[in-house]
Design an enzyme around this catalytic site. Structure first.
Site, mmCIF file in Angstrom:
data_model
loop_
_atom_site.group_PDB
_atom_site.id
_atom_site.type_symbol
_atom_site.label_atom_id
_atom_site.label_comp_id
_atom_site.label_asym_id
_atom_site.label_seq_id
_atom_site.Cartn_x
_atom_site.Cartn_y
_atom_site.Cartn_z
ATOM 1 N N GLY A 40 -25.393 17.456 -42.047
ATOM 2 C CA GLY A 40 -24.262 18.249 -41.594
ATOM 3 C C GLY A 40 -23.197 18.305 -42.659
ATOM 4 O O GLY A 40 -23.238 17.562 -43.635
ATOM 5 N N GLY B 79 -19.705 15.833 -37.309
ATOM 6 C CA GLY B 79 -20.134 14.979 -36.205
ATOM 7 C C GLY B 79 -21.430 14.233 -36.491
ATOM 8 O O GLY B 79 -21.978 13.585 -35.602
ATOM 9 N N LYS B 80 -21.905 14.298 -37.727
ATOM 10 C CA LYS B 80 -23.200 13.683 -38.056
ATOM 11 C C LYS B 80 -23.174 12.154 -37.939
ATOM 12 O O LYS B 80 -24.099 11.568 -37.397
ATOM 13 C CB LYS B 80 -23.696 14.133 -39.434
ATOM 14 N N SER B 81 -22.112 11.510 -38.410
ATOM 15 C CA SER B 81 -22.036 10.037 -38.309
ATOM 16 C C SER B 81 -21.929 9.605 -36.860
ATOM 17 O O SER B 81 -22.576 8.635 -36.438
ATOM 18 C CB SER B 81 -20.853 9.497 -39.113
ATOM 19 N N HIS C 223 -14.430 4.703 -40.256
ATOM 20 C CA HIS C 223 -15.843 4.484 -39.911
ATOM 21 C C HIS C 223 -16.067 3.045 -39.441
ATOM 22 O O HIS C 223 -16.795 2.812 -38.477
ATOM 23 C CB HIS C 223 -16.750 4.797 -41.101
#
Length: 175
Positions: free
Chosen positions: A8, A13-15, A49
């Site tokens: 992405g 929003g991939k993580s 993160h």
């Protein structure tokens, strides 16, 4: 075990999807972080993160040798975030680690008995970059993604927080 590649753009929003997938797969997940904080903005991204991950996930910070990091993981599920940051680290590293480390990583993916979830930026859907290093980066990322997608069980493109299945299927608990 399964391999899942989640692609992405930035802030797609991939993580978050990868972390949800990992949580739905197992309570015990090893997180391999490839990012390095070379500036304040990147340090803030890394901090965000870290704060969104479950506290019980062991983290291995490894910017170059992710194949070795996967082997060190003691859990059945391993989340690698992010392959394109790893690729950048390899391109900028002293010596010629790129070919060696990509080969080692691809070998691990084919033979390890862990569920591997990989996050990577899809960078090749826009204008051709002008600089030679940037063009090489985009070329290397495109080839890396193709090679990983070929051997992965699931490949998902995330756009605007929505997963689009390219290969395989969405984890049953995320549907």
């Amino acid at each position: 075990m399964a391999t899942t590649l989640i692609l992405g753009g930035t802030k797609s929003g991939k993580s978050r999807l990868a972390e949800q997938w990992a949580s739905a797969t197992s309570e015990s997940v090893t997180y391999i972080a490839t990012a390095q904080a070379h500036d304040d903005e990147m340090a803030e991204r890394i901090k965000q993160h870290q704060q969104q991950r479950p506290d019980n996930w062991p983290t291995i910070e490894e910017p170059l040798y992710i194949g070795d990091a996967i082997k060190q993981a003691t859990t059945d599920v391993v989340l690698v975030d992010c392959l394109t940051l790893w690729l950048t680290n390899l391109l900028l590293a002293e010596g010629d680690l790129l070919t060696e480390q990509i080969s080692a990583f691809l070998d691990i993916l084919q033979f390890i008995d862990k569920h591997i979830i990989m996050v990577s930026n899809e960078t090749n859907m826009g204008v051709m970059p002008l600089g030679d290093l940037t063009r090489r980066y985009c070329d290397e990322a495109g080839v890396l993604h193709q090679r990983i997608a070929k051997i992965s069980d699931n490949v998902i493109l995330t756009v605007a927080g929505l997963p689009h299945i390219l290969k395989g299927q969405l984890h049953e608990q995320l549907c």
